[in-house]
Motif scaffolding. Structure first.
Motif, PDB file in Angstrom:
ATOM      1  N   PRO A  88     -10.187  11.735   0.851  1.00 33.24           N
ATOM      2  CA  PRO A  88      -9.013  12.588   0.634  1.00 33.24           C
ATOM      3  C   PRO A  88      -9.192  14.002   1.191  1.00 33.24           C
ATOM      4  CG  PRO A  88     -10.202  12.281  -1.417  1.00 33.24           C
ATOM      5  CD  PRO A  88     -10.862  11.402  -0.394  1.00 33.24           C
ATOM      6  N   PHE A  89      -8.048  14.621   1.519  1.00 33.90           N
ATOM      7  CA  PHE A  89      -8.074  15.995   2.023  1.00 33.90           C
ATOM      8  C   PHE A  89      -6.712  16.631   1.841  1.00 33.90           C
ATOM      9  CE2 PHE A  89      -6.836  13.278   5.492  1.00 33.90           C
ATOM     10  CZ  PHE A  89      -5.889  13.993   6.208  1.00 33.90           C
ATOM     11  N   ASP A  90      -6.684  17.951   1.978  1.00 31.81           N
ATOM     12  CA  ASP A  90      -5.444  18.720   1.969  1.00 31.81           C
ATOM     13  C   ASP A  90      -5.634  19.877   2.931  1.00 31.81           C
ATOM     14  OD1 ASP A  90      -6.966  20.676   0.636  1.00 31.81           O
ATOM     15  OD2 ASP A  90      -6.152  20.149  -1.325  1.00 31.81           O
TER      16      ASP A  90
ATOM     17  N   TYR B 206       0.841  -1.185   0.000  1.00 29.11           N
ATOM     18  CA  TYR B 206       0.000   0.000   0.000  1.00 29.11           C
ATOM     19  C   TYR B 206       0.878   1.237   0.000  1.00 29.11           C
ATOM     20  CZ  TYR B 206       0.885  -0.009   5.029  1.00 29.11           C
ATOM     21  OH  TYR B 206       1.485  -0.004   6.253  1.00 29.11           O
ATOM     22  N   ARG B 207       0.308   2.363  -0.361  1.00 37.15           N
ATOM     23  CA  ARG B 207       1.066   3.612  -0.423  1.00 37.15           C
ATOM     24  C   ARG B 207       1.224   4.206   0.965  1.00 37.15           C
ATOM     25  NH1 ARG B 207      -1.835   7.486  -4.512  1.00 37.15           N
ATOM     26  NH2 ARG B 207      -1.866   8.527  -2.525  1.00 37.15           N
ATOM     27  N   ILE B 208       2.362   4.812   1.193  1.00 32.00           N
ATOM     28  CA  ILE B 208       2.574   5.551   2.439  1.00 32.00           C
ATOM     29  C   ILE B 208       2.907   6.987   2.071  1.00 32.00           C
ATOM     30  CG2 ILE B 208       4.001   5.820   4.488  1.00 32.00           C
ATOM     31  CD1 ILE B 208       4.401   2.848   4.516  1.00 32.00           C
ATOM     32  N   ASN B 209       2.097   7.910   2.522  1.00 28.72           N
ATOM     33  CA  ASN B 209       2.305   9.336   2.318  1.00 28.72           C
ATOM     34  C   ASN B 209       2.152   9.970   3.687  1.00 28.72           C
ATOM     35  OD1 ASN B 209       2.541  11.910   1.329  1.00 28.72           O
ATOM     36  ND2 ASN B 209       0.491  11.999   0.487  1.00 28.72           N
ATOM     37  N   GLN B 210       3.115   9.712   4.559  1.00 30.61           N
ATOM     38  CA  GLN B 210       2.968  10.173   5.923  1.00 30.61           C
ATOM     39  C   GLN B 210       3.089  11.676   6.020  1.00 30.61           C
ATOM     40  OE1 GLN B 210       5.651   7.787   8.336  1.00 30.61           O
ATOM     41  NE2 GLN B 210       3.867   6.621   8.972  1.00 30.61           N
ATOM     42  N   GLY B 211       2.313  12.214   6.889  1.00 29.16           N
ATOM     43  CA  GLY B 211       2.335  13.629   7.193  1.00 29.16           C
ATOM     44  C   GLY B 211       1.573  13.837   8.478  1.00 29.16           C
ATOM     45  N   SER B 212       1.634  15.046   8.993  1.00 29.01           N
ATOM     46  CA  SER B 212       0.964  15.323  10.255  1.00 29.01           C
ATOM     47  C   SER B 212      -0.455  15.807  10.006  1.00 29.01           C
ATOM     48  CB  SER B 212       1.758  16.365  11.037  1.00 29.01           C
ATOM     49  OG  SER B 212       1.891  17.537  10.282  1.00 29.01           O
ATOM     50  N   ILE B 213      -1.376  15.277  10.804  1.00 25.51           N
ATOM     51  CA  ILE B 213      -2.775  15.669  10.692  1.00 25.51           C
ATOM     52  C   ILE B 213      -3.328  15.956  12.076  1.00 25.51           C
ATOM     53  CG2 ILE B 213      -3.126  14.279   8.624  1.00 25.51           C
ATOM     54  CD1 ILE B 213      -4.774  12.367  10.483  1.00 25.51           C
ATOM     55  N   ASN B 214      -4.461  16.624  12.102  1.00 26.68           N
ATOM     56  CA  ASN B 214      -5.212  16.852  13.325  1.00 26.68           C
ATOM     57  C   ASN B 214      -6.555  16.161  13.164  1.00 26.68           C
ATOM     58  OD1 ASN B 214      -3.566  18.864  14.930  1.00 26.68           O
ATOM     59  ND2 ASN B 214      -3.630  19.820  12.927  1.00 26.68           N
ATOM     60  N   ILE B 215      -7.162  15.801  14.277  1.00 27.41           N
ATOM     61  CA  ILE B 215      -8.416  15.070  14.286  1.00 27.41           C
ATOM     62  C   ILE B 215      -9.467  15.885  15.023  1.00 27.41           C
ATOM     63  CG2 ILE B 215      -9.562  13.000  15.178  1.00 27.41           C
ATOM     64  CD1 ILE B 215      -7.691  12.313  12.968  1.00 27.41           C
ATOM     65  N   LYS B 216     -10.664  15.952  14.434  1.00 25.44           N
ATOM     66  CA  LYS B 216     -11.806  16.532  15.140  1.00 25.44           C
ATOM     67  C   LYS B 216     -12.268  15.506  16.156  1.00 25.44           C
ATOM     68  CE  LYS B 216     -14.198  19.650  14.028  1.00 25.44           C
ATOM     69  NZ  LYS B 216     -14.363  20.939  14.648  1.00 25.44           N
ATOM     70  N   ASN B 217     -12.570  15.928  17.360  1.00 23.21           N
ATOM     71  CA  ASN B 217     -12.988  14.993  18.399  1.00 23.21           C
ATOM     72  C   ASN B 217     -14.482  14.708  18.284  1.00 23.21           C
ATOM     73  OD1 ASN B 217     -12.623  13.268  20.474  1.00 23.21           O
ATOM     74  ND2 ASN B 217     -12.651  14.810  22.074  1.00 23.21           N
ATOM     75  N   GLY B 218     -14.845  14.079  17.199  1.00 30.18           N
ATOM     76  CA  GLY B 218     -16.196  13.622  16.900  1.00 30.18           C
ATOM     77  C   GLY B 218     -16.027  12.463  15.965  1.00 30.18           C
ATOM     78  N   SER B 219     -17.103  11.885  15.492  1.00 27.13           N
ATOM     79  CA  SER B 219     -16.901  10.717  14.641  1.00 27.13           C
ATOM     80  C   SER B 219     -17.936  10.609  13.544  1.00 27.13           C
ATOM     81  CB  SER B 219     -16.928   9.446  15.482  1.00 27.13           C
ATOM     82  OG  SER B 219     -18.224   9.234  15.985  1.00 27.13           O
ATOM     83  N   PHE B 220     -17.595   9.826  12.537  1.00 23.38           N
ATOM     84  CA  PHE B 220     -18.538   9.424  11.495  1.00 23.38           C
ATOM     85  C   PHE B 220     -19.289   8.188  11.956  1.00 23.38           C
ATOM     86  CE2 PHE B 220     -17.858  11.907   7.751  1.00 23.38           C
ATOM     87  CZ  PHE B 220     -16.598  12.422   7.884  1.00 23.38           C
ATOM     88  N   GLY B 221     -18.697   7.423  12.832  1.00 29.83           N
ATOM     89  CA  GLY B 221     -19.283   6.175  13.305  1.00 29.83           C
ATOM     90  C   GLY B 221     -18.307   5.494  14.231  1.00 29.83           C
ATOM     91  N   HIS B 222     -18.766   4.486  14.907  1.00 28.43           N
ATOM     92  CA  HIS B 222     -17.903   3.798  15.857  1.00 28.43           C
ATOM     93  C   HIS B 222     -18.254   2.316  15.832  1.00 28.43           C
ATOM     94  CE1 HIS B 222     -15.510   3.269  19.484  1.00 28.43           C
ATOM     95  NE2 HIS B 222     -16.465   2.480  19.918  1.00 28.43           N
ATOM     96  N   SER B 223     -17.253   1.496  15.643  1.00 25.99           N
ATOM     97  CA  SER B 223     -17.444   0.051  15.713  1.00 25.99           C
ATOM     98  C   SER B 223     -17.207  -0.391  17.145  1.00 25.99           C
ATOM     99  CB  SER B 223     -16.458  -0.662  14.783  1.00 25.99           C
ATOM    100  OG  SER B 223     -16.693  -0.278  13.464  1.00 25.99           O
ATOM    101  N   LYS B 224     -18.058  -1.223  17.648  1.00 24.08           N
ATOM    102  CA  LYS B 224     -17.940  -1.675  19.031  1.00 24.08           C
ATOM    103  C   LYS B 224     -16.800  -2.656  19.185  1.00 24.08           C
ATOM    104  CE  LYS B 224     -22.751  -0.934  20.029  1.00 24.08           C
ATOM    105  NZ  LYS B 224     -24.007  -1.479  20.466  1.00 24.08           N
TER     106      LYS B 224
ATOM    107  N   GLN C 141      -4.425  11.059   0.036  1.00 26.15           N
ATOM    108  CA  GLN C 141      -5.314  10.258  -0.797  1.00 26.15           C
ATOM    109  C   GLN C 141      -5.755   9.009  -0.044  1.00 26.15           C
ATOM    110  OE1 GLN C 141      -6.432  11.224  -3.788  1.00 26.15           O
ATOM    111  NE2 GLN C 141      -5.269  13.107  -3.515  1.00 26.15           N
ATOM    112  N   PRO C 142      -6.888   8.405  -0.427  1.00 29.99           N
ATOM    113  CA  PRO C 142      -7.318   7.164   0.215  1.00 29.99           C
ATOM    114  C   PRO C 142      -6.198   6.121   0.200  1.00 29.99           C
ATOM    115  CG  PRO C 142      -9.063   8.001  -1.175  1.00 29.99           C
ATOM    116  CD  PRO C 142      -7.840   8.859  -1.440  1.00 29.99           C
ATOM    117  N   GLY C 143      -5.998   5.480   1.346  1.00 30.20           N
ATOM    118  CA  GLY C 143      -4.955   4.480   1.484  1.00 30.20           C
ATOM    119  C   GLY C 143      -3.665   5.008   2.075  1.00 30.20           C
ATOM    120  N   ASP C 144      -3.481   6.334   2.101  1.00 28.58           N
ATOM    121  CA  ASP C 144      -2.276   6.912   2.695  1.00 28.58           C
ATOM    122  C   ASP C 144      -2.288   6.690   4.211  1.00 28.58           C
ATOM    123  OD1 ASP C 144      -1.467   7.879   0.238  1.00 28.58           O
ATOM    124  OD2 ASP C 144      -2.027   9.959   0.647  1.00 28.58           O
ATOM    125  N   THR C 145      -1.114   6.453   4.770  1.00 30.14           N
ATOM    126  CA  THR C 145      -0.949   6.330   6.213  1.00 30.14           C
ATOM    127  C   THR C 145      -0.564   7.690   6.772  1.00 30.14           C
ATOM    128  OG1 THR C 145      -0.240   4.042   6.013  1.00 30.14           O
ATOM    129  CG2 THR C 145       0.342   5.176   8.051  1.00 30.14           C
TER     130      THR C 145
END
Length: 86
Positions: free
Chosen positions: A44-46, A1-19, A75-79
């Motif tokens: 994907p995002f920038d 798989y592709r690795i395009n590492q970079g730093s990201i921030n996360i919103k403290n909310g979710s799209f969903g949660h698996s138990k 892009q989708p699949g990036d770590t």
């Protein structure tokens, strides 16, 4: 798989949660649990848009809104590495 590492921030909310499969464990995911974790880009995002990443935390797969100040386009699949939460 592709690795395009970079730093990201996360919103403290979710799209969903698996138990979690282990119902005896503390499955509450805190913002501090996310920082330092790696995830995989789902939407994907920038630095001009937000996307979605999937992370495995405490035995559960969780999706979070992600954004970056990095100049890279993810892009989708990036770590990615979570460096902060909001």
């Amino acid at each position: 798989y592709r690795i395009n590492q970079g730093s990201i921030n996360i919103k403290n909310g979710s799209f969903g949660h698996s138990k979690s499969r282990d119902r005896g464990s503390d499955s509450l995911v805190r913002a501090t649990d996310l920082v330092g974790q790696t995830g995989v880009v789902e939407i994907p995002f920038d630095r001009h848009s937000r996307g979605k990443v999937r992370l495995r935390i405490k035995g559960s797969m969780i999706d979070r809104i992600a954004y970056t100040e990095d100049t890279k386009q993810f892009q989708p699949g990036d770590t990615v590495l979570v460096v902060g939460t909001e």
